[in-house]
Motif scaffolding. Structure first.
Motif, PDB file in Angstrom:
ATOM      1  N   ASP A  12       0.827  -1.205   0.000  1.00 35.10           N
ATOM      2  CA  ASP A  12       0.000   0.000   0.000  1.00 35.10           C
ATOM      3  C   ASP A  12       0.864   1.258   0.000  1.00 35.10           C
ATOM      4  O   ASP A  12       0.521   2.265  -0.643  1.00 35.10           O
ATOM      5  CB  ASP A  12      -0.925   0.013   1.215  1.00 35.10           C
ATOM      6  CG  ASP A  12      -2.031  -1.027   1.127  1.00 35.10           C
ATOM      7  OD1 ASP A  12      -2.258  -1.554   0.026  1.00 35.10           O
ATOM      8  OD2 ASP A  12      -2.652  -1.313   2.173  1.00 35.10           O
ATOM      9  N   PHE A  13       1.990   1.200   0.731  1.00 35.25           N
ATOM     10  CA  PHE A  13       2.897   2.348   0.782  1.00 35.25           C
ATOM     11  C   PHE A  13       3.370   2.706  -0.618  1.00 35.25           C
ATOM     12  O   PHE A  13       3.379   3.895  -1.003  1.00 35.25           O
ATOM     13  CB  PHE A  13       4.088   2.020   1.688  1.00 35.25           C
ATOM     14  CG  PHE A  13       5.199   3.035   1.626  1.00 35.25           C
ATOM     15  CD1 PHE A  13       5.120   4.213   2.352  1.00 35.25           C
ATOM     16  CD2 PHE A  13       6.324   2.815   0.842  1.00 35.25           C
ATOM     17  CE1 PHE A  13       6.143   5.155   2.283  1.00 35.25           C
ATOM     18  CE2 PHE A  13       7.350   3.746   0.777  1.00 35.25           C
ATOM     19  CZ  PHE A  13       7.253   4.922   1.504  1.00 35.25           C
ATOM     20  N   ASP A  15       1.922   1.826  -3.491  1.00 45.08           N
ATOM     21  CA  ASP A  15       0.757   2.295  -4.252  1.00 45.08           C
ATOM     22  C   ASP A  15       0.589   3.805  -4.083  1.00 45.08           C
ATOM     23  O   ASP A  15       0.412   4.541  -5.061  1.00 45.08           O
ATOM     24  CB  ASP A  15      -0.513   1.596  -3.758  1.00 45.08           C
ATOM     25  CG  ASP A  15      -0.866   0.370  -4.577  1.00 45.08           C
ATOM     26  OD1 ASP A  15      -0.549   0.346  -5.782  1.00 45.08           O
ATOM     27  OD2 ASP A  15      -1.449  -0.568  -4.019  1.00 45.08           O
ATOM     28  N   ASP A  16       0.651   4.249  -2.843  1.00 51.16           N
ATOM     29  CA  ASP A  16       0.470   5.671  -2.553  1.00 51.16           C
ATOM     30  C   ASP A  16       1.649   6.501  -3.052  1.00 51.16           C
ATOM     31  O   ASP A  16       1.465   7.626  -3.542  1.00 51.16           O
ATOM     32  CB  ASP A  16       0.280   5.883  -1.053  1.00 51.16           C
ATOM     33  CG  ASP A  16      -1.012   5.256  -0.525  1.00 51.16           C
ATOM     34  OD1 ASP A  16      -1.927   5.055  -1.344  1.00 51.16           O
ATOM     35  OD2 ASP A  16      -1.079   4.962   0.677  1.00 51.16           O
ATOM     36  N   VAL A  19       1.542   7.561  -6.607  1.00 52.63           N
ATOM     37  CA  VAL A  19       0.611   8.667  -6.847  1.00 52.63           C
ATOM     38  C   VAL A  19       1.181   9.992  -6.351  1.00 52.63           C
ATOM     39  O   VAL A  19       0.994  11.045  -6.986  1.00 52.63           O
ATOM     40  CB  VAL A  19      -0.742   8.382  -6.155  1.00 52.63           C
ATOM     41  CG1 VAL A  19      -1.686   9.576  -6.281  1.00 52.63           C
ATOM     42  CG2 VAL A  19      -1.381   7.138  -6.744  1.00 52.63           C
ATOM     43  N   ASP A  20       1.889   9.955  -5.247  1.00 52.15           N
ATOM     44  CA  ASP A  20       2.376  11.182  -4.606  1.00 52.15           C
ATOM     45  C   ASP A  20       3.850  11.017  -4.232  1.00 52.15           C
ATOM     46  O   ASP A  20       4.198  10.822  -3.070  1.00 52.15           O
ATOM     47  CB  ASP A  20       1.536  11.493  -3.363  1.00 52.15           C
ATOM     48  CG  ASP A  20       1.868  12.844  -2.742  1.00 52.15           C
ATOM     49  OD1 ASP A  20       2.631  13.616  -3.365  1.00 52.15           O
ATOM     50  OD2 ASP A  20       1.357  13.128  -1.632  1.00 52.15           O
ATOM     51  N   PHE A  25       5.012  13.734   1.208  1.00 54.52           N
ATOM     52  CA  PHE A  25       4.431  12.411   1.451  1.00 54.52           C
ATOM     53  C   PHE A  25       5.423  11.527   2.198  1.00 54.52           C
ATOM     54  O   PHE A  25       5.058  10.840   3.158  1.00 54.52           O
ATOM     55  CB  PHE A  25       4.039  11.742   0.131  1.00 54.52           C
ATOM     56  CG  PHE A  25       3.608  10.306   0.292  1.00 54.52           C
ATOM     57  CD1 PHE A  25       2.295  10.008   0.614  1.00 54.52           C
ATOM     58  CD2 PHE A  25       4.512   9.263   0.169  1.00 54.52           C
ATOM     59  CE1 PHE A  25       1.894   8.687   0.794  1.00 54.52           C
ATOM     60  CE2 PHE A  25       4.129   7.937   0.354  1.00 54.52           C
ATOM     61  CZ  PHE A  25       2.813   7.654   0.663  1.00 54.52           C
ATOM     62  N   HIS A  29       5.179   9.656   5.960  1.00 54.39           N
ATOM     63  CA  HIS A  29       5.028   8.198   5.990  1.00 54.39           C
ATOM     64  C   HIS A  29       6.361   7.456   6.154  1.00 54.39           C
ATOM     65  O   HIS A  29       6.411   6.243   5.956  1.00 54.39           O
ATOM     66  CB  HIS A  29       4.350   7.713   4.698  1.00 54.39           C
ATOM     67  CG  HIS A  29       2.970   8.242   4.519  1.00 54.39           C
ATOM     68  ND1 HIS A  29       2.715   9.479   3.955  1.00 54.39           N
ATOM     69  CD2 HIS A  29       1.747   7.714   4.840  1.00 54.39           C
ATOM     70  CE1 HIS A  29       1.403   9.692   3.927  1.00 54.39           C
ATOM     71  NE2 HIS A  29       0.800   8.643   4.460  1.00 54.39           N
ATOM     72  N   THR A  75      10.202   3.661  -6.451  1.00 56.12           N
ATOM     73  CA  THR A  75       8.886   3.077  -6.189  1.00 56.12           C
ATOM     74  C   THR A  75       8.986   1.575  -5.956  1.00 56.12           C
ATOM     75  O   THR A  75       8.061   0.823  -6.246  1.00 56.12           O
ATOM     76  CB  THR A  75       7.930   3.383  -7.346  1.00 56.12           C
ATOM     77  OG1 THR A  75       8.519   2.954  -8.579  1.00 56.12           O
ATOM     78  CG2 THR A  75       7.617   4.879  -7.413  1.00 56.12           C
TER      79      THR A  75
END
Length: 210
Positions: A12-13, A15-16, A19-20, A25, A29, A75
Motif C-alpha cells: 500500500d505504501f 501504491d500511494d 501517486v504522490d 508524502f 510516511h 517506487t
C-alpha cells in the motif's frame, strides 16, 4: 528481527508513493517505510545471508542528477547479493508485489567479451542453454538487454546467436501479491528460487572472472 513476510502496508505504501512521489508524502510516511518495508527486507536478507552472502539493501532515494524524471524516491525496495560485479541474486517489493531474480544486470568491456566467448564455446555455451531452459521450465522468465543483430566478430548464423545477442542475462520470477508474500513462507520461496538460480549465477561468475 524474525522475518514474517511483507505486510500489506508495504505494498500500500508503494501504491500511494506512485501517486504522490514527494518529500511531503515521504516525511509523513517515513515510519511506514522504516517498519513495514525496510525492516522486513533486512530481516529477509539476513535470514538468507548464511547461505548466499550479505545483501546490499538499496537506498530509497533516486539519483536524479542526470534524469529527466525528478521524482525523488524509488517506487520499489530492492536488495542484492553480489557474487561479482553486477551479478548475483535479487529480491524486490513494490506495489505489484514481490519478485526475485538472479544473473548479471550489466556487463561491458572485458567482462562482456569474456561472457560472449563463453557463450560461443561449445561446452560452456551449451551448458548455459541448458541452464536457461531448465529455468524456463521451472517458471522463470529469461530477461535481459539484447542486441538487434549479431555482435561484432560473430556470424549471424552462429548456433547460439540468441545467447550472443544478450548483453545481460537474468532469470526472474514474480510472486505478485500472492497471500504467502505476507507470511514467513516467503523466506522459503525466495531461498528455493535463489537455489534454482545458482547455476546461472555461478556460470556468469565463472565466465566473467577476468
Amino acid at each position: 528481527m524474525e522475518f514474517t513476510g511483507f505486510p500489506v502496508a508495504a505494498l500500500d505504501f508503494y501504491d500511494d508513493l506512485e501517486v504522490d512521489n514527494t518529500k511531503s508524502f515521504w516525511d509523513a510516511h517515513k515510519d511506514v517505510y522504516a517498519t513495514q518495508v525496510k525492516a522486513p527486507m533486512v530481516a529477509l536478507t539476513e535470514a538468507l545471508a548464511q547461505e548466499f552472502g550479505t545483501a546490499k539493501v538499496f537506498r530509497p532515494y533516486r539519483d536524479v542528477r542526470f534524469a529527466k524524471d525528478k521524482t525523488p524516491y524509488k517506487t520499489h525496495q530492492g536488495a542484492f547479493v553480489a557474487v561479482g560485479p553486477a551479478s548475483g541474486w535479487y529480491v524486490e517489493v513494490a506495489a505489484p508485489g514481490v519478485r526475485v531474480g538472479g544473473g548479471v544486470y550489466e556487463a561491458s568491456g572485458e567482462r562482456l567479451a569474456a561472457m560472449r566467448e563463453a557463450m560461443a564455446d561449445d561446452k560452456s555455451g551449451v551448458r548455459l542453454q541448458r541452464i536457461l531452459r531448465d529455468l524456463e521450465r521451472a517458471g522463470f522468465e529469461i530477461a535481459g538487454e539484447r542486441l538487434k543483430t549479431a555482435p561484432r566478430g560473430y556470424e549471424k548464423d552462429h548456433p547460439r546467436i540468441d545467447l550472443l545477442r544478450m548483453k545481460t542475462v537474468l532469470g526472474m520470477r514474480s510472486y505478485g501479491f500472492e497471500p504467502f508474500v505476507h507470511t514467513a513462507e516467503l523466506l522459503d520461496r525466495v531461498r528455493e528460487d535463489w537455489r534454482r538460480l545458482r547455476p546461472l549465477v555461478n556460470w556468469i561468475a565463472d565466465a566473467t572472472a577476468v
